[in-house]
Design an enzyme around this catalytic site. Structure first.
Site, mmCIF file in Angstrom:
data_model
loop_
_atom_site.group_PDB
_atom_site.id
_atom_site.type_symbol
_atom_site.label_atom_id
_atom_site.label_comp_id
_atom_site.label_asym_id
_atom_site.label_seq_id
_atom_site.Cartn_x
_atom_site.Cartn_y
_atom_site.Cartn_z
ATOM 1 C CB SER A 85 -0.956 0.012 1.192
ATOM 2 O OG SER A 85 -0.255 0.230 2.390
ATOM 3 C CG ASP A 128 5.050 0.266 5.989
ATOM 4 O OD1 ASP A 128 5.909 0.097 6.871
ATOM 5 O OD2 ASP A 128 4.049 -0.464 5.861
HETATM 6 C C1 MEV Z 1 4.085 -2.056 9.398
HETATM 7 O O1 MEV Z 1 4.862 -2.302 8.222
HETATM 8 C C2 MEV Z 1 4.967 -1.710 10.559
HETATM 9 C C3 MEV Z 1 4.265 -1.464 11.887
HETATM 10 O O2 MEV Z 1 5.281 -1.083 12.827
HETATM 11 C C4 MEV Z 1 3.202 -0.387 11.795
HETATM 12 C C5 MEV Z 1 3.769 1.001 11.541
HETATM 13 O O3 MEV Z 1 4.932 1.258 11.875
HETATM 14 O O4 MEV Z 1 3.006 1.830 11.042
HETATM 15 C C6 MEV Z 1 3.599 -2.723 12.426
#
Ligand code: MEV
Length: 286
Positions: A85, A128
């Site tokens: 995403s 991300d």
């Molecule tokens: C998601 O890829 C990583 C998490 O730490 C959520 C975030 O940092 O937004 C689980």
């Protein structure tokens, strides 16, 4: 008109990054590409079999309301914690920047990317889409500018659990288990600090990844299938392995400095989708 952006793997620090600890992540060579073709009438998805309300909201938030057919391709496993995403969000923002005649620098992509990532994930830390926009390896801390990280390319085998995790629900689940799991979150953060100095040492980094997986089990985001994949990786030459991303499904990353042939064969024999990745991938191909 075309734009693309890569996915990512979190090497260490998922979930603890939501609470202000640093995390290490790197982009992968797999990408999401968005193509726009002029088409009369309301802007629409060219691939009409994709029906995801969040995706349609993201399109509405970035592209002109009229005049385009949108085709989305990705070679990332979708919903598996590899930033599909986020890569879509960054590719869409690069297109939006062209319509608005602006240069999409990192600060703009990251700020605008939050609005799109919130559509997909509730309250993300921003790691991300930061990695997707910057490409390469980064140390990320919520609210701070990400620091590019010099990292000797490392070979990892990605093992796909075959099911998706819901990031928003997993992050909310961790929040609900605090403060009891605070020591585990703190230790996840400490592992990042220790690993920043030992990224070139596959034994030390592998050990940190193993401990991180155990902590991710403790905070309730792993699954029996992910635990089995981690065990499979360790039995077949990985120096360490852990779930990567939000968990609850998604992927396991296994550090395989020897190239991972043995693990890839073992995965194939069991019908587990797996592929080799070099972290971090190269620069943008846009
Ligand atoms: C998601 O890829 C990583 C998490 O730490 C959520 C975030 O940092 O937004 C689980």
């Amino acid at each position: 008109m075309r734009a693309s952006a890569p996915g990512k793997l979190i090497v260490l620090g998922e979930h603890s990054v939501v609470y202000g600890h640093r995390a290490i992540a790197a982009s992968v060579s797999r990408r999401t590409t968005v193509d726009l073709t002029a088409s009369p009438g309301p802007t629409r998805l060219a691939d009409s079999d994709i029906v995801d309300d969040r995706l349609l909201r993201a399109l509405r938030a970035t592209l002109p309301a009229e005049g385009w057919a949108v085709s989305i391709r990705t070679d990332l496993p979708v919903g598996r914690g590899m930033g599909s995403s986020a890569s879509l969000s960054i590719a869409l923002l690069r297109l939006r920047a062209r319509f608005e005649g602006i240069e999409p620098d990192f600060a703009w992509l990251h700020a605008e990317g939050f609005a799109l990532e919130r559509i997909f994930h509730g309250d993300p830390s921003g790691i991300d889409h930061a990695v997707s926009a910057l490409e390469g390896a980064v140390v990320y801390q919520r609210g701070e500018a990400p620091q590019p990280l010099a990292m000797t390319p490392m070979k990892v085998v990605v093992l796909d659990s075959g099911s998706a995790g819901n990031t928003a629900e997993l992050v909310a689940g961790v929040a609900a288990r605090r403060p009891g799991i605070e020591p585990a979150l703190d230790r996840l953060g400490e592992l990042v600090e220790l690993a920043i100095g030992s990224l070139d040492d596959p034994l030390a980094l592998g050990e940190a990844m193993d401990e991180a997986h155990a902590l991710l089990v403790q905070i309730g985001v792993s699954t029996p299938i992910l635990d089995d994949l981690v065990a499979l990786a360790r039995d077949h030459g990985a120096t360490g392995a852990k779930l990567s991303g939000a968990g609850g499904g998604g992927v396991v990353m296994a550090l395989c400095p020897d190239g991972g042939i043995e693990l890839l064969r073992a995965a194939e024999a069991r019908g587990i989708p797996a592929f080799l990745c070099t972290l971090p991938c190269g620069a943008s191909e846009d």
